[in-house]
Design an enzyme around this catalytic site. Structure first.
Site, mmCIF file in Angstrom:
data_model
loop_
_atom_site.group_PDB
_atom_site.id
_atom_site.type_symbol
_atom_site.label_atom_id
_atom_site.label_comp_id
_atom_site.label_asym_id
_atom_site.label_seq_id
_atom_site.Cartn_x
_atom_site.Cartn_y
_atom_site.Cartn_z
ATOM 1 N N LYS A 178 0.827 -1.210 0.000
ATOM 2 C CA LYS A 178 0.000 0.000 0.000
ATOM 3 C C LYS A 178 0.869 1.272 0.000
ATOM 4 O O LYS A 178 2.083 1.192 0.017
ATOM 5 C CB LYS A 178 -0.964 -0.021 1.189
ATOM 6 C CG LYS A 178 -1.780 -1.320 1.306
ATOM 7 C CD LYS A 178 -2.827 -1.465 0.207
ATOM 8 C CE LYS A 178 -3.426 -2.853 0.079
ATOM 9 N NZ LYS A 178 -4.362 -3.270 1.102
HETATM 10 C C1 LIG Z 1 -5.365 -4.323 1.571
HETATM 11 C C2 LIG Z 1 -6.834 -4.152 1.554
HETATM 12 C C3 LIG Z 1 -7.637 -4.373 2.673
HETATM 13 C C4 LIG Z 1 -7.175 -5.048 3.926
HETATM 14 O O1 LIG Z 1 -6.086 -4.516 4.485
HETATM 15 P P1 LIG Z 1 -5.142 -5.360 5.464
HETATM 16 O O2 LIG Z 1 -4.316 -4.286 6.075
HETATM 17 O O3 LIG Z 1 -4.353 -6.299 4.612
HETATM 18 O O4 LIG Z 1 -5.985 -6.061 6.454
HETATM 19 C C5 LIG Z 1 -8.977 -4.051 2.599
HETATM 20 N N1 LIG Z 1 -9.523 -3.563 1.478
HETATM 21 C C6 LIG Z 1 -8.787 -3.359 0.373
HETATM 22 C C7 LIG Z 1 -9.448 -2.793 -0.838
HETATM 23 C C8 LIG Z 1 -7.425 -3.668 0.357
HETATM 24 O O5 LIG Z 1 -6.710 -3.512 -0.755
#
Ligand SMILES: *Cc1c(COP(=O)(O)O)cnc(C)c1O
Length: 382
Positions: free
Chosen positions: A189
């Protein structure tokens, strides 16, 4: 070596920040988490931030704080990671989806308007909607709010892809058109804490509930206790919460990463722009854009002719390009099919999936690596 589709970037300052916590400070429940929360809310322009141990936890407590429970409905996009929908199930609610616009991969406003009318007639309006900003491009939140507000539907932005992007000249996360906004700090991210997430909100009461749900349902504030406090040591568990706290180690990494967020987004957009210039004119769908939003460019997701997708994907993989596919529609996952969802329920999300290929995009992607990706895409289309 295979070029991955996404990769974190850790520098000396990140390492020093984490080591400093290990050597000198609290490992958890010290000053790093409040500092990270403060910096995040300043960056995003929201009044409150609660940092937690994942984006998934953030979605869960956001739903709880908005009062989602059994007999309620949660709506979200089928073109997302499963966590966007699972948070509704954690609360005992039922989940349904709103189809997307193939141009952007984001929720389709016409589909939403239509579904709201139907749901109003059959008394199946959702309590909460999780709006996913696919690939980092904000949905049209103002339009979504206009459609949902008359029904009292609460809005959670799943901005896991979109930290560092903007909408109507405000940072994503400012919660101008939503009740809460969720971030993820997973390594692919915008910024990372290894695992981590946060909820932003402008409502003090929602923030208070978020904090309580993230830490066992416990309060230390006498104003929120039943009866009198026994003394300064006293706490009460007033609801059922979880241990979703972020540690100080993770928060120190996040704080250090956040100071480079703008540079990360700039690198991502430069690389995205180079893809767009190099791939224009080929027979593929380029990522959607918006006049109201600046993307955080989490993903560079293209669409190719359905019948060629597997072949193109294999050809890229064969050349060491770690292409990926976003997303397998959530309603087609076996667990969701068992609830009655089936192919054809959300045709645009299904078409989008069958055409989708995600190309490598991250701040450290070198010019040579990107040239390799572009060459490989061109060859694979011939
Ligand atoms: C990465 C992601 C999540 C979940 O995040 P985590 O930190 O991995 O629990 C939720 N929604 C979307 C769209 C994502 O890309």
């Amino acid at each position: 070596m295979t070029i991955p589709y996404g990769r974190h970037q850790i520098d000396r300052a990140d390492l020093d920040a984490v080591v400093d916590v290990l050597e000198n400070q609290f490992l958890t429940q010290g000053q790093q988490v409040p500092r990270f929360e403060q910096a995040l809310k300043e960056y995003c322009g929201a009044a409150h931030t609660v940092a937690v141990n994942s984006g998934t936890s953030a979605l869960h407590i956001a739903c709880l704080a908005l009062g989602l429970g059994p007999d309620d409905w949660l709506w979200t996009s089928p073109n997302s990671f499963v966590a966007s929908a699972n948070c509704g199930l954690y609360c005992g609610a039922r989940v349904d989806f709103v189809d997307i616009d193939v141009k952007t991969g984001n929720l389709c406003l016409n589909a939403l308007a239509e579904k709201l009318l139907q749901a109003a007639r059959s008394n199946r309006l959702p309590k909460v909607m999780v709006v996913v900003h696919f690939a980092g491009l904000s949905c049209d939140m103002q339009a979504i709010q206009r459609l949902t507000e008359p029904y009292g539907i609460k809005l959670i932005e799943d901005a896991s892809h979109a930290l560092g992007g903007t909408y109507r000249d405000k940072p994503v996360g400012s919660c101008v058109y939503s009740d809460a906004c969720v971030l993820s700090f997973h390594p692919v991210k915008s910024i990372t804490t290894a695992e981590g997430g946060a909820v932003l909100t402008n409502a003090p009461e929602i923030a208070r509930q978020l904090r309580q749900f993230a830490s066992h349902g416990i309060t230390r504030d006498p104003d929120h206790m039943e009866g009198e406090s026994d003394g300064p040591w006293y706490y009460q568990q007033v609801t059922l919460g979880y241990n979703y706290r972020l540690s100080d180690l993770h928060a120190a990494l996040g704080l250090s990463q956040l100071s480079r967020l703008n540079a990360f987004i700039e690198s991502r957009s430069e690389r995205a722009q180079r893809y767009t210039e190099a791939l224009a004119g080929l027979s593929l769908r380029l990522p959607g854009t918006s006049s109201q939003a600046k993307s955080a460019w989490h993903l560079y997701s293209i669409g190719v002719e359905e019948s060629l997708r597997s072949q193109i994907f294999a050809s890229l993989q064969g050349k060491g390009i770690g292409a990926n596919v976003h997303y397998i529609p959530i309603h087609l996952q076996p667990y969701y099919r068992r609830m009655g969802f089936k192919p054809g329920d959300f045709p645009n999300a299904e078409t989008f999936y069958r055409q989708a290929i995600t190309l490598p995009l991250f701040p450290g992607l070198t010019a040579d690596e990107q040239t390799r990706v572009i060459q490989a895409v061109k060859e694979s289309l011939n």
